[in-house]
Design an enzyme around this catalytic site. Sequence first.
Site, PDB file in Angstrom:
ATOM      1  N   LYS A 106       0.850  -1.184   0.000  1.00 18.49           N
ATOM      2  CA  LYS A 106       0.000   0.000   0.000  1.00 18.49           C
ATOM      3  C   LYS A 106       0.885   1.233   0.000  1.00 18.49           C
ATOM      4  O   LYS A 106       1.973   1.234   0.573  1.00 18.49           O
ATOM      5  CB  LYS A 106      -0.896   0.029   1.252  1.00 18.49           C
ATOM      6  N   GLU A 120      -8.078  12.133  12.777  1.00 18.75           N
ATOM      7  CA  GLU A 120      -7.209  10.996  13.070  1.00 18.75           C
ATOM      8  C   GLU A 120      -6.273  11.253  14.253  1.00 18.75           C
ATOM      9  O   GLU A 120      -5.402  12.131  14.194  1.00 18.75           O
ATOM     10  CB  GLU A 120      -6.381  10.632  11.836  1.00 18.75           C
ATOM     11  N   GLU A 164      -7.676  -2.044   3.025  1.00 16.16           N
ATOM     12  CA  GLU A 164      -6.851  -0.890   3.394  1.00 16.16           C
ATOM     13  C   GLU A 164      -6.908  -0.650   4.903  1.00 16.16           C
ATOM     14  O   GLU A 164      -5.886  -0.382   5.547  1.00 16.16           O
ATOM     15  CB  GLU A 164      -7.331   0.347   2.633  1.00 16.16           C
ATOM     16  N   GLU A 184     -12.030  10.969  -4.385  1.00 11.32           N
ATOM     17  CA  GLU A 184     -11.902  10.935  -2.931  1.00 11.32           C
ATOM     18  C   GLU A 184     -11.006  12.062  -2.428  1.00 11.32           C
ATOM     19  O   GLU A 184     -11.286  12.679  -1.388  1.00 11.32           O
ATOM     20  CB  GLU A 184     -11.346   9.587  -2.467  1.00 11.32           C
ATOM     21  N   LYS A 197     -11.899  15.169   0.258  1.00 11.42           N
ATOM     22  CA  LYS A 197     -11.136  15.442   1.477  1.00 11.42           C
ATOM     23  C   LYS A 197     -10.623  16.888   1.553  1.00 11.42           C
ATOM     24  O   LYS A 197     -10.201  17.333   2.625  1.00 11.42           O
ATOM     25  CB  LYS A 197      -9.978  14.449   1.595  1.00 11.42           C
TER      26      LYS A 197
END
Length: 445
Positions: free
Chosen positions: A203, A254, A298, A432, A436
């Site tokens: 990834k 986060e 993911e 995406e 964001k």
Amino acid sequence: MEPLGSEETAPLDRELTSRTIRLTAAPDQRVALATAETPRTFWAAPGEATVVGSGSATTIRADGRDRFQAVQDAARELFSAGDVHAGALAARPRLFGGFSFHDEHASAGPWGGYPRAKFDLPRTQLTYTDDGTWLTVNAVDTDAERVERRLDAEVERLRSISSPDAGGGPPGIVDRTRTTSEANWRRSVTAATDRIAAGELRKVVLAQALRVTLARPLLLSDTLSRLGERYPDCYRFLIEPDDGAGGFFGATPERLVGRHGRTVETGALAGTTGRGETPEEDEWLAAELLADEKNVHEHELVADAVRTQLEPYAASIRAGERAIRRLATVQHIETPITAELADDVHVLELVEALHPTPAVGGLPPKEALRTIRDTEPFERGWYAAPVGWFDAAGYGSFAVAIRSAVARDDTATLFAGVGIVADSDPDREWDEVQLKYRPILDALE
């Protein structure tokens, strides 16, 4: 005052003096930030006190590859001797700041004034808690009597601004410049998925930058207030350069890591979809996200990596139930993770161990970071890096600086990224990224 750290941290032999008083009347947080001295600090996090920092009693900087340890060593010396009357645990002296994403970060362009590590001890600190507001005055190499006089003077100053004025609207955007075209983005994502198929990567998180020109000067105090209204459950932050020319700010969902006592709280936040127009559509999108093979894969990569990174320090690790985290414009898959430390470990040691998580870097970490460096046509700076605070006990709270921007003069540079795995589609990932950008764009337009 002189910085405490640089490439190598020298012995300090300097004493911290700190005094705190509980205020009977305090200014609105937005007004307190608007009238604070530069460099200003702002920190608001779920379940924590909100802090407005004004000026800097002293600054710790570190530019070497051992920057995490250098900051920790300098802070240990700062806190090793002093005359501190905190009054309340929340109002204790704390260092606020962060790190660059890459070890080899250059402090240039929009990132001028942001070295590889920088932490300020606010000269004046306003701490807003559920039980009241506390004023703390900090100084280094100043006698207690002088600090107490400053405390009295600051109480009087704050009384004069205790009635909040009307906040201004967004500055407006007159121009936008992308650093990555859609064609280049497709090539980058395809190259990454080819490397994943070849077994070189599992990834990688690729980001974009969007530079906007503002119609009028940006009032960061008002911008953070608007972000607080839409994203009250996010980590809102402001870290200014020494000259106060602009600032790095954001509202990130986060958490990187928080430590209090032997308890460590972190988590995995990866996998994204939009919000629905109705509650029923919201639920449908959330269910689709939790069932989506690409997003679940993911997310599991991130959760497994966080547990692995914590294992050397933990007596036990517990993962909570996987759930949906809803924000104003997006929904994420989230798994809370809690650990009990086996030994007394400084929060900065945990920050170094966890940064960068696969949610903002990739796997394997070194190969992912090399891919990011080779692919992204801009400097990440402090984007997606650890920002937060820590105290003399080694306790602290750090977030991952996503949903963020760095502002200077009449421009702001916004950042957003997505995780690329084997079955990533370049066009979906492009969409995406645009989603964001919305939290910061909405606060500026």
